[in-house]
Structure formats: structure tokens, C-alpha cells
Design a protein around this motif. Structure first.
Motif, PDB file in Angstrom:
ATOM      1  N   TYR A   1     -43.277  44.842 -64.223  1.00  0.00           N
ATOM      2  CA  TYR A   1     -44.174  46.046 -63.974  1.00  0.00           C
ATOM      3  C   TYR A   1     -45.483  45.518 -63.551  1.00  0.00           C
ATOM      4  CZ  TYR A   1     -40.626  49.133 -65.775  1.00  0.00           C
ATOM      5  OH  TYR A   1     -39.422  50.223 -66.057  1.00  0.00           O
ATOM      6  N   THR A   2     -46.257  46.262 -62.958  1.00  0.00           N
ATOM      7  CA  THR A   2     -47.571  45.671 -62.996  1.00  0.00           C
ATOM      8  C   THR A   2     -48.661  47.123 -62.829  1.00  0.00           C
ATOM      9  OG1 THR A   2     -49.091  44.343 -61.413  1.00  0.00           O
ATOM     10  CG2 THR A   2     -47.693  45.872 -60.238  1.00  0.00           C
ATOM     11  N   VAL A   3     -49.768  46.787 -63.053  1.00  0.00           N
ATOM     12  CA  VAL A   3     -50.828  47.978 -62.842  1.00  0.00           C
ATOM     13  C   VAL A   3     -51.733  47.713 -61.510  1.00  0.00           C
ATOM     14  CG1 VAL A   3     -52.539  49.231 -63.916  1.00  0.00           C
ATOM     15  CG2 VAL A   3     -50.631  48.486 -65.281  1.00  0.00           C
ATOM     16  N   VAL A   4     -51.878  48.783 -60.468  1.00  0.00           N
ATOM     17  CA  VAL A   4     -52.640  48.550 -59.590  1.00  0.00           C
ATOM     18  C   VAL A   4     -53.549  49.885 -59.155  1.00  0.00           C
ATOM     19  CG1 VAL A   4     -52.496  48.238 -56.797  1.00  0.00           C
ATOM     20  CG2 VAL A   4     -50.631  47.397 -58.314  1.00  0.00           C
ATOM     21  N   ASP A   5     -54.925  49.453 -59.076  1.00  0.00           N
ATOM     22  CA  ASP A   5     -55.842  50.467 -58.716  1.00  0.00           C
ATOM     23  C   ASP A   5     -55.232  51.274 -57.507  1.00  0.00           C
ATOM     24  OD1 ASP A   5     -58.271  51.841 -57.577  1.00  0.00           O
ATOM     25  OD2 ASP A   5     -58.988  51.087 -59.189  1.00  0.00           O
ATOM     26  N   ILE A   6     -55.609  52.853 -57.605  1.00  0.00           N
ATOM     27  CA  ILE A   6     -54.974  53.565 -56.610  1.00  0.00           C
ATOM     28  C   ILE A   6     -55.537  53.345 -55.212  1.00  0.00           C
ATOM     29  CG2 ILE A   6     -56.733  55.346 -56.890  1.00  0.00           C
ATOM     30  CD1 ILE A   6     -53.089  55.943 -55.567  1.00  0.00           C
ATOM     31  N   MET A   7     -56.814  52.496 -55.088  1.00  0.00           N
ATOM     32  CA  MET A   7     -57.382  52.062 -53.845  1.00  0.00           C
ATOM     33  C   MET A   7     -56.548  50.846 -53.091  1.00  0.00           C
ATOM     34  SD  MET A   7     -61.549  51.971 -54.542  1.00  0.00           S
ATOM     35  CE  MET A   7     -61.409  50.734 -55.920  1.00  0.00           C
ATOM     36  N   ASN A   8     -55.711  50.150 -54.110  1.00  0.00           N
ATOM     37  CA  ASN A   8     -54.725  49.239 -53.459  1.00  0.00           C
ATOM     38  C   ASN A   8     -53.150  49.575 -53.341  1.00  0.00           C
ATOM     39  OD1 ASN A   8     -57.170  48.093 -55.115  1.00  0.00           O
ATOM     40  ND2 ASN A   8     -56.618  46.567 -53.690  1.00  0.00           N
ATOM     41  N   LEU A   9     -53.155  50.960 -53.198  1.00  0.00           N
ATOM     42  CA  LEU A   9     -51.681  51.261 -53.310  1.00  0.00           C
ATOM     43  C   LEU A   9     -51.499  52.291 -52.018  1.00  0.00           C
ATOM     44  CD1 LEU A   9     -49.611  50.749 -55.249  1.00  0.00           C
ATOM     45  CD2 LEU A   9     -49.926  52.919 -56.234  1.00  0.00           C
ATOM     46  N   VAL A  10     -50.267  51.940 -51.312  1.00  0.00           N
ATOM     47  CA  VAL A  10     -49.948  52.971 -50.020  1.00  0.00           C
ATOM     48  C   VAL A  10     -48.688  53.448 -50.466  1.00  0.00           C
ATOM     49  CG1 VAL A  10     -49.394  53.008 -47.821  1.00  0.00           C
ATOM     50  CG2 VAL A  10     -51.133  51.477 -48.614  1.00  0.00           C
ATOM     51  N   LYS A  11     -48.550  54.777 -50.491  1.00  0.00           N
ATOM     52  CA  LYS A  11     -47.310  55.697 -50.495  1.00  0.00           C
ATOM     53  C   LYS A  11     -46.388  55.615 -49.495  1.00  0.00           C
ATOM     54  CE  LYS A  11     -45.537  60.415 -51.619  1.00  0.00           C
ATOM     55  NZ  LYS A  11     -45.790  61.553 -52.003  1.00  0.00           N
ATOM     56  N   ILE A  12     -45.278  55.071 -49.417  1.00  0.00           N
ATOM     57  CA  ILE A  12     -44.244  55.010 -48.480  1.00  0.00           C
ATOM     58  C   ILE A  12     -43.312  56.260 -48.456  1.00  0.00           C
ATOM     59  CG2 ILE A  12     -42.113  53.684 -47.226  1.00  0.00           C
ATOM     60  CD1 ILE A  12     -44.973  52.087 -47.185  1.00  0.00           C
ATOM     61  N   THR A  13     -43.305  57.052 -47.001  1.00  0.00           N
ATOM     62  CA  THR A  13     -42.755  58.411 -46.937  1.00  0.00           C
ATOM     63  C   THR A  13     -41.609  58.056 -45.964  1.00  0.00           C
ATOM     64  OG1 THR A  13     -44.062  59.028 -45.375  1.00  0.00           O
ATOM     65  CG2 THR A  13     -44.567  59.713 -47.739  1.00  0.00           C
ATOM     66  N   GLU A  14     -41.556  57.042 -45.166  1.00  0.00           N
ATOM     67  CA  GLU A  14     -40.573  56.677 -44.179  1.00  0.00           C
ATOM     68  C   GLU A  14     -39.339  56.196 -44.781  1.00  0.00           C
ATOM     69  OE1 GLU A  14     -40.772  57.920 -41.277  1.00  0.00           O
ATOM     70  OE2 GLU A  14     -42.839  57.889 -40.750  1.00  0.00           O
ATOM     71  N   PRO A  15     -38.039  56.669 -44.571  1.00  0.00           N
ATOM     72  CA  PRO A  15     -37.021  56.112 -44.920  1.00  0.00           C
ATOM     73  C   PRO A  15     -36.362  54.639 -44.776  1.00  0.00           C
ATOM     74  CG  PRO A  15     -36.516  57.496 -43.221  1.00  0.00           C
ATOM     75  CD  PRO A  15     -38.000  57.502 -43.397  1.00  0.00           C
ATOM     76  N   ILE A  16     -37.263  53.736 -44.929  1.00  0.00           N
ATOM     77  CA  ILE A  16     -37.089  52.481 -44.504  1.00  0.00           C
ATOM     78  C   ILE A  16     -36.578  51.638 -45.586  1.00  0.00           C
ATOM     79  CG2 ILE A  16     -38.795  52.537 -42.497  1.00  0.00           C
ATOM     80  CD1 ILE A  16     -40.642  50.626 -44.385  1.00  0.00           C
ATOM     81  N   PRO A  17     -35.865  50.466 -45.498  1.00  0.00           N
ATOM     82  CA  PRO A  17     -35.247  49.830 -46.699  1.00  0.00           C
ATOM     83  C   PRO A  17     -36.355  49.113 -47.349  1.00  0.00           C
ATOM     84  CG  PRO A  17     -34.049  49.223 -44.659  1.00  0.00           C
ATOM     85  CD  PRO A  17     -35.087  50.060 -44.190  1.00  0.00           C
ATOM     86  N   VAL A  18     -36.192  49.049 -48.829  1.00  0.00           N
ATOM     87  CA  VAL A  18     -37.519  48.651 -49.578  1.00  0.00           C
ATOM     88  C   VAL A  18     -37.832  47.149 -49.001  1.00  0.00           C
ATOM     89  CG1 VAL A  18     -37.003  50.053 -51.649  1.00  0.00           C
ATOM     90  CG2 VAL A  18     -35.845  47.982 -51.387  1.00  0.00           C
TER      91      VAL A  18
END
Length: 389
Positions: free
Chosen positions: A161-178
Motif C-alpha cells: 500500500y502507498t499514499v499518493v497525492d491526487i496531483m500524481n494520480l491518473v484514473k484508468i477507465t479503459e479496459p486494459i490489463p493492469v
């Protein structure tokens, strides 16, 4: 739904989580799996469960960096994909269960830099190797003795587990393999972006790539997509030449096999005067100078992607600048994470861009040091490290 259930978010929200992390306590030493405590996210922060992570050459560079320049103990890792476990106050962009990619370069989307097409810098989250969270430099990690552990590049993905600022995070909505999403977190995005956003390679151009690691091959992939007529790979390891063909490399040069001639002379002969675009993907000042010398007078452009591993300066001839050559730096390939990473994910689904071929090895978290060995020996492009294996 299955991924969300794995996080047990209802049981852990707002509480510290005890989990395993691969900690480096001294430069160059093997990472040690230890149990640590990961604190809850504060305002504008997100705690994520890492699904898989990979080893980037920048991790290796800072892993070797001696004290006091290197900060230890540290949890390295900055190329990963995970699932949101909980969010702090003010976070509205993502929610529990979302698949996300953390990135080392912040993208607030609101500042003057983020709104400009001229740069991928961010005034709120400037690039720096911070030992803590980007807003206040405090740590969210504690070891079994309650001692602070340093963050790395605002990500620290060598942890369950880690903690990341929202500025450093991108939501992935496309159904691609992790594992494919993981690749977009750093290296592949950097290489493709350097071609399309920094150099802006045109159809029919000639390209020379110095260093055929993962980033260099991503440059080749971007050059292929841009319609380059000749893509020259330069590397000391002949084993890389065959795989490079899969990414569009058309010609190869091993500096050990050119009879002591300057590499610039060889490139000039192959391109009728010099490559239109040269890319340095290693991180060595002499190679940066070779790349600049190998680009064409008049309009040749050299893009530096490698982090100089010794902190050495580069020296270039001012007369070459007057002749029209130019040189540019490339941090994260000019990529604006929140808009460009989803675009690259869609390109993968549309079969426009090759990504699967970058994954050459896979190991479980307990064998994370094997990933270091493979990269040091030049045997891997990207070794996927699975947290649940």
C-alpha cells in the motif's frame, strides 16, 4: 468488483494499514521485505493498494546513489498500477475501487503551466526527489520501530500500500490489463512522448536512438508511429538488436564494431549528413555529446531523456548551435499525465501502439531483487513485480 473487494476498504478506511514493503536502508544494498505501517491519507491524498509494479532505470540510479545525496531508508518504485483503498478530504477525482496509475510528475490541471501546451511542468507539484509527500514533505510510512521511512518520487510503489497525492494520480477507465497500465506510468510514456510532444518527429524523418532499453525502444515505437523512414538503434549490447526490430528499429550500430571511428561519422554516412532527430536514453554525458554531434546541421534536434547518472555536465560546440542544431530536455516525455495517459491506453486498445512486448520478465514481490539483477545484467526491458505472488 473483485478488485475492490481485495482492498477491504471498509475495514481499513481512516486507519493505519500494516503491510509489507521492500525497503532499501543503504545505497546499493539488496532490498529487504519488512512489515511497515502505512498511515491514512490526509487532505488531497489517496491511499492505494498496489497490484503490480515494475523497475525503472531511474530506481536503479537512485538506489546506487551514495549518502548524503541518496536518502535512506527509502521505499523505491515509481512505475505501478493500483486500486484506490481510501481517499482524503477534498479528493473528488477518484473513489474507492478505481484503478489508478501513480506518476512521479504532478499534474494539477489548474496552474499556468498545466494549462499551457508548451510544457508538462506543474507549479503546484514541481519535479523534485522529495523524501515525503509533495505538499508538506511528511512521510506516511513507519517501520516496525516507529521510525520514518522516506518516500521516493512521490510514489514509492515497492510496497503493498502507498499514499499518493491526487496531483500524481491518473484514473484508468479503459479496459486494459493492469500490467499494461503499469507500463504507462513512466518509461513507455516517456519514450513515446519525447517523439510526439518534444521532438514532433515528422513522416519521412531519420532518427537515431542512443540506448535500446525500455525508454529507447519506446522512442522507436513513437518514431514508427510518426512515420520515420529510418530508425537507427545505437547500443553496446548486440542482444538488443533483434527485439528492437519489433518496435520499428530499421538499422543498428554497435560502437564497439565501427573501428574506432566517431559514432557521429557513422550516423552521418547512414543519413546523408546526420539524423534529423537524435535521442539520448542512457544518462551519460559523453553519449549526450555523441547524440548532439550525430544530428544534422541546419535543423537537427537532440532530445535528452536520460538522467545523467554521475551528475556530469555536457559540453557542446557553440558553432553547431549557430548552424541550426538544437538540444532539448525531456522530463516524462512532455506527457501531461491526466490527459495523455488515457489517450495512450486507448491507442493500445485500438492496436496502434505496441506495449505487451515491453514485458520480458515477471516475478513475485518476494523476488524483487531478481528484477534488479536482470536490469543490471541488461537482460530485461520491464520486469513486472506482482504484489500478490
Amino acid at each position: 468488483m473483485a478488485i475492490e473487494a481485495q482492498t477491504n476498504s471498509s475495514e481499513t478506511t481512516g486507519k493505519p494499514i500494516r503491510c509489507k514493503a521492500a525497503i532499501c536502508r543503504n545505497p546499493g544494498e539488496a532490498l529487504v521485505i519488512e512489515e511497515i505501517e502505512v498511515l491514512p491519507p490526509q487532505a488531497w491524498e489517496v491511499r492505494i493498494k498496489i497490484l503490480c509494479t515494475s523497475l525503472c532505470h531511474s530506481d536503479l540510479t537512485f538506489w546506487k546513489m551514495p549518502k548524503p545525496f541518496g536518502l535512506f531508508p527509502t521505499i523505491f518504485g515509481h512505475e505501478a498500477v493500483g486500486v484506490v483503498e481510501s481517499v482524503g478530504e477534498h479528493v473528488k477525482e477518484v473513489e474507492k475501487g478505481d484503478t489508478v496509475v501513480p506518476v512521479f510528475l504532478g499534474n494539477c490541471g489548474e496552474c499556468k503551466d498545466c494549462k499551457s501546451e508548451k510544457s508538462n511542468s506543474c507549479e503546484k507539484a514541481p519535479m523534485k526527489v522529495n523524501p515525503g509527500m509533495p505538499r508538506d514533505e511528511s512521510s506516511r510510512f513507519r517501520d516496525s520501530n516507529g521510525e520514518k521511512i522516506n518516500h521516493f518520487l512521490s510514489v514509492s510503489s515497492f510496497c503493498e500500500y502507498t499514499v499518493v497525492d491526487i496531483m500524481n494520480l491518473v484514473k484508468i477507465t479503459e479496459p486494459i490489463p493492469v500490467e499494461t497500465a503499469c507500463l504507462l506510468s513512466c518509461g513507455v510514456s516517456t519514450g513515446v512522448g519525447a517523439v510526439t510532444k518534444i521532438a514532433k518527429v515528422e513522416k519521412g524523418s531519420t532518427v537515431a536512438i542512443f540506448g535500446l532499453g525500455a525508454v529507447g525502444l519506446a522512442v522507436a515505437e513513437g518514431s514508427r508511429l510518426s512515420g520515420a523512414s529510418k530508425i537507427i538503434g545505437v547500443d553496446l549490447n548486440p542482444d538488443k538488436f533483434e527485439i528492437a526490430k519489433k518496435f520499428g528499429v530499421t538499422d543498428f550500430v554497435n560502437p564497439k564494431d565501427i573501428g574506432g571511428r566517431p559514432i557521429s561519422e557513422v550516423i552521418a554516412k547512414m543519413t546523408e549528413g546526420g539524423a534529423d532527430y537524435c535521442f539520448e536514453c542512457i544518462g551519460l554525458a559523453p553519449v549526450m555529446q555523441d547524440a548532439f554531434s550525430s544530428c544534422r546541421p541546419g535543423w537537427g534536434k537532440t532530445v535528452i531523456l536520460g538522467v545523467e547518472m554521475h551528475g556530469a555536465p555536457i559540453s557542446i560546440n557553440s558553432s553547431d548551435i549557430l548552424k541550426g542544431k538544437s538540444i532539448a530536455g525531456s522530463l516524462f516525455g512532455g506527457i501531461k499525465a491526466k490527459t495523455d495517459i488515457p489517450r495512450l491506453a486507448k491507442m493500445y486498445l485500438d492496436k496502434e501502439i505496441h506495449l505487451d512486448e515491453f514485458i520480458t520478465h515477471q516475478v513475485g514481490f518476494q523476488d524483487i531483487n531478481t528484477a534488479f539483477d536482470l536490469l543490471i545484467q541488461g537482460k530485461s526491458l520491464r520486469c513486472m513485480i506482482w504484489m500478490d505472488k
